[in-house]
Design an enzyme around this catalytic site. Structure first.
Site, short mmCIF file in Angstrom:
data_model
loop_
_atom_site.label_atom_id
_atom_site.label_comp_id
_atom_site.label_asym_id
_atom_site.label_seq_id
_atom_site.Cartn_x
_atom_site.Cartn_y
_atom_site.Cartn_z
N ARG A 105 0.99 -1.17 -0.23
CA ARG A 105 0.14 0.19 0.15
C ARG A 105 0.95 1.39 -0.33
NH1 ARG A 105 -3.79 0.03 -2.31
NH2 ARG A 105 -2.87 1.58 -3.34
N LYS A 120 1.96 24.87 -1.91
CA LYS A 120 0.70 23.75 -2.19
C LYS A 120 0.88 22.39 -2.12
CE LYS A 120 -1.80 27.92 -3.16
NZ LYS A 120 -2.40 28.37 -4.00
N LYS A 155 4.75 38.67 -0.36
CA LYS A 155 3.27 38.39 -0.93
C LYS A 155 1.99 40.38 -0.09
CE LYS A 155 1.58 34.55 -1.78
NZ LYS A 155 1.11 32.80 -2.26
N GLU A 185 5.41 40.05 -4.80
CA GLU A 185 3.47 39.58 -5.76
C GLU A 185 2.84 40.56 -5.93
OE1 GLU A 185 0.61 36.58 -4.17
OE2 GLU A 185 -0.14 38.66 -3.08
N ASP A 187 0.24 37.85 -10.15
CA ASP A 187 -1.08 37.00 -9.14
C ASP A 187 -2.16 37.51 -9.70
OD1 ASP A 187 -1.71 35.07 -7.69
OD2 ASP A 187 -2.10 36.53 -6.32
#
Length: 298
Positions: free
Chosen positions: A103, A138, A170, A203, A225
């Site tokens: 697995r 992410k 950002k 950003e 962005d």
């Protein structure tokens, strides 16, 4: 392809040890009940879909950690394209060991192959424009390095590995600093304190922010962005992104993000942006369907 430098033996051993402990716990009670001790088997790993095989080296290490007598004969290499029905490896050894590692081995192989497959599709789609496909942070917690390795095996490139190896200013950093100019100034001081100095990316979401970030100086890349707008008919409007790329004029690298899919990536690349980052490569993974089928060898 050789392992990237962030994939160390220590990392793999720790990850595999934790994952096996999570799955096996105090023992595989089903195999203990149904599989005689010493029973050996042969089997095959087969891809049931077209795609890119990735994670082979990790799978070998998984089975080796379970039982050193398990042998795998790979018929493809990491990063190879495979067709549906292709046998990608022969497996032979103690049945209990193979079943204990099955697995985890498939989870890793299917996930990494899925990431590599989607990455390869995007890379091929934008190849005529010379655009690079980048990953993001992410990723699945604890699996980031495997996820990013899979992107490399698919032909993409890694963005920063974490918060420590590049400065990415950002909107929330800008809000905390008070302005783009103040944030970039502070970022330059931090970047210069490292050896070698860290790259700085900022950003931006408007043409005014593009101009202000460029005027602040010391920026290596602009993250353009959410400058791609999806229309009600499903098409996309890239006019703002194209204007931003034109405003930069090649003075720094440009990276587009937001609304990036296989359906939109070509239109985004046509704007002339240097790179496109896509969180969906790793946060919305569609695993490649791969099976392990066993047969008795004695």
């Amino acid at each position: 392809m050789q392992r990237p430098p962030y994939i160390t033996d220590e990392y793999l051993d720790s990850l595999i040890g934790t994952a096996l402990a999570e799955d096996i716990g105090t023992g595989d009670v089903t195999s203990r009940a149904t599989v005689p001790p010493g029973k050996t088997v042969e089997g095959i790993l087969r891809s049931k879909q077209d795609g890119v095989a990735a994670g082979l080296a990790v799978v070998s290490r998984v089975f080796g950690a379970v039982d050193s007598d398990i042998r795998i004969g790979w018929k493809v290499s990491d990063g190879s394209a495979v067709d549906a029905g292709r046998v990608i490896a022969d497996v032979e050894g103690p049945a209990r060991g193979i079943l204990a590692g099955e697995r985890l081995a498939l989870n890793i192989l299917q996930r990494m192959s899925g990431i590599a497959t989607t990455t390869r599709q995007m890379v091929k789609a934008v190849a005529p424009y010379g655009t690079r496909i980048l990953d993001t942070r992410k990723t699945a917690p604890g699996l980031r390095l495997l996820d990013k390795w899979a992107v490399l095996l698919g032909g993409g490139q890694n963005h920063r590995i974490g918060l420590f190896d590049m400065i990415l200013v950002k909107e929330n950093h800008i809000a905390c600093s008070g302005s783009i100019e103040a944030a970039v100034d502070a970022a330059r001081r931090e970047a210069g304190a490292h050896r070698p100095p860290l790259d700085i990316e900022v950003e931006v979401t408007t043409i005014d922010e593009v101009r202000r970030a460029l005027a602040a100086g010391g920026v290596h890349r602009l993250l353009l962005d959410n400058m791609v707008v999806r229309r009600s008919d499903g098409t996309i409007d890239t006019s703002l992104l194209r204007s931003a790329v034109d405003a930069v004029g090649g003075r720094v690298e440009t990276e587009a993000s937001g609304n990036v899919t296989l359906e939109t990536v070509v239109e985004i690349a046509r704007t002339g942006v240097d790179a496109i980052s896509c969180g969906a490569l790793t946060h919305s993974v569609r695993a490649l369907d791969i099976s392990l089928t066993l047969r008795l060898s004695d």
